[in-house]
Motif scaffolding. Sequence first.
Motif, PDB file in Angstrom:
ATOM      1  N   TYR A 156       0.832  -1.195   0.000  1.00 18.67           N
ATOM      2  CA  TYR A 156       0.000   0.000   0.000  1.00 18.67           C
ATOM      3  C   TYR A 156       0.873   1.254   0.000  1.00 18.67           C
ATOM      4  O   TYR A 156       1.943   1.272   0.606  1.00 18.67           O
ATOM      5  CB  TYR A 156      -0.881   0.041   1.257  1.00 18.67           C
ATOM      6  CG  TYR A 156      -1.846  -1.102   1.346  1.00 18.67           C
ATOM      7  CD1 TYR A 156      -3.135  -0.996   0.846  1.00 18.67           C
ATOM      8  CD2 TYR A 156      -1.468  -2.303   1.936  1.00 18.67           C
ATOM      9  CE1 TYR A 156      -4.028  -2.057   0.934  1.00 18.67           C
ATOM     10  CE2 TYR A 156      -2.356  -3.369   2.028  1.00 18.67           C
ATOM     11  CZ  TYR A 156      -3.625  -3.244   1.523  1.00 18.67           C
ATOM     12  OH  TYR A 156      -4.499  -4.289   1.608  1.00 18.67           O
ATOM     13  N   GLN A 185      -3.933   3.678  -0.495  1.00 20.00           N
ATOM     14  CA  GLN A 185      -4.216   3.166  -1.842  1.00 20.00           C
ATOM     15  C   GLN A 185      -3.328   1.947  -2.118  1.00 20.00           C
ATOM     16  O   GLN A 185      -2.161   1.936  -1.772  1.00 20.00           O
ATOM     17  CB  GLN A 185      -3.946   4.262  -2.870  1.00 20.00           C
ATOM     18  CG  GLN A 185      -4.073   3.843  -4.318  1.00 20.00           C
ATOM     19  CD  GLN A 185      -5.475   3.376  -4.672  1.00 20.00           C
ATOM     20  OE1 GLN A 185      -6.452   3.989  -4.305  1.00 20.00           O
ATOM     21  NE2 GLN A 185      -5.548   2.270  -5.370  1.00 20.00           N
ATOM     22  N   GLU A 202      -0.828  -0.291  -3.947  1.00 15.01           N
ATOM     23  CA  GLU A 202       0.267  -0.050  -4.879  1.00 15.01           C
ATOM     24  C   GLU A 202       0.541  -1.290  -5.731  1.00 15.01           C
ATOM     25  O   GLU A 202       0.795  -1.178  -6.924  1.00 15.01           O
ATOM     26  CB  GLU A 202       1.531   0.314  -4.096  1.00 15.01           C
ATOM     27  CG  GLU A 202       2.742   0.559  -4.962  1.00 15.01           C
ATOM     28  CD  GLU A 202       3.973   0.943  -4.163  1.00 15.01           C
ATOM     29  OE1 GLU A 202       4.982   1.288  -4.803  1.00 15.01           O
ATOM     30  OE2 GLU A 202       3.949   0.897  -2.920  1.00 15.01           O
ATOM     31  N   TYR A 258      -0.494  -0.280  -9.329  1.00 11.81           N
ATOM     32  CA  TYR A 258      -1.308   0.928  -9.482  1.00 11.81           C
ATOM     33  C   TYR A 258      -0.479   2.163  -9.139  1.00 11.81           C
ATOM     34  O   TYR A 258       0.441   2.095  -8.319  1.00 11.81           O
ATOM     35  CB  TYR A 258      -2.520   0.882  -8.534  1.00 11.81           C
ATOM     36  CG  TYR A 258      -3.337  -0.370  -8.675  1.00 11.81           C
ATOM     37  CD1 TYR A 258      -4.390  -0.444  -9.561  1.00 11.81           C
ATOM     38  CD2 TYR A 258      -3.041  -1.495  -7.918  1.00 11.81           C
ATOM     39  CE1 TYR A 258      -5.144  -1.604  -9.697  1.00 11.81           C
ATOM     40  CE2 TYR A 258      -3.788  -2.664  -8.041  1.00 11.81           C
ATOM     41  CZ  TYR A 258      -4.834  -2.711  -8.931  1.00 11.81           C
ATOM     42  OH  TYR A 258      -5.563  -3.867  -9.062  1.00 11.81           O
ATOM     43  N   GLU A 282      -0.364   6.173  -7.538  1.00 15.87           N
ATOM     44  CA  GLU A 282      -0.884   6.678  -6.268  1.00 15.87           C
ATOM     45  C   GLU A 282      -2.330   7.153  -6.337  1.00 15.87           C
ATOM     46  O   GLU A 282      -3.011   7.215  -5.323  1.00 15.87           O
ATOM     47  CB  GLU A 282       0.012   7.783  -5.720  1.00 15.87           C
ATOM     48  CG  GLU A 282       1.334   7.236  -5.222  1.00 15.87           C
ATOM     49  CD  GLU A 282       2.133   8.239  -4.432  1.00 15.87           C
ATOM     50  OE1 GLU A 282       1.659   8.640  -3.353  1.00 15.87           O
ATOM     51  OE2 GLU A 282       3.212   8.615  -4.916  1.00 15.87           O
ATOM     52  N   SER A 283      -2.820   7.463  -7.536  1.00 17.61           N
ATOM     53  CA  SER A 283      -4.219   7.878  -7.669  1.00 17.61           C
ATOM     54  C   SER A 283      -5.160   6.683  -7.880  1.00 17.61           C
ATOM     55  O   SER A 283      -6.349   6.860  -8.017  1.00 17.61           O
ATOM     56  CB  SER A 283      -4.368   8.886  -8.810  1.00 17.61           C
ATOM     57  OG  SER A 283      -4.063   8.280 -10.042  1.00 17.61           O
ATOM     58  N   GLY A 284      -4.586   5.463  -7.904  1.00 20.06           N
ATOM     59  CA  GLY A 284      -5.401   4.256  -8.015  1.00 20.06           C
ATOM     60  C   GLY A 284      -5.584   3.737  -9.429  1.00 20.06           C
ATOM     61  O   GLY A 284      -6.224   2.717  -9.638  1.00 20.06           O
TER      62      GLY A 284
END
Length: 127
Positions: free
Chosen positions: A27, A32, A34, A52, A54-56
Amino acid sequence: METFYSDGKLRSVTTYFGGNILKAMDYYQSGQIEYEMENDKSMDFILYRKSYNESGKPLEIFECTNPKKKVFYQKEYYDNGNLKTEGELKYNPYKSDYMKDGTWKVYDESGKFLKNEKYAYGERLNE
């Protein structure tokens, strides 16, 4: 097993099977996801791997589509979330590697299809 950031937020969760990593999830400090992955219980190959930003938005999705033949499908994304490439991979146990095979689609940063690239066991074919 769980690890935490210094502020107490969850950093990672790892599940072991027979002393090897079976599943893992990392994470960002924001909470979120990672990275997440799961191995086959035999530890011969990966069932899935996803990362992913950091904004998902996804950066990579790698999934086993045929466990018996060890065939996989991978999608790579630009930071803006648009698809960059997608195609099939085959696992080569002699090289312990996943190799591009067949037709791969390539997209520009806006998500517009650019071209197909053909591969045979990791080698790009001349078109």
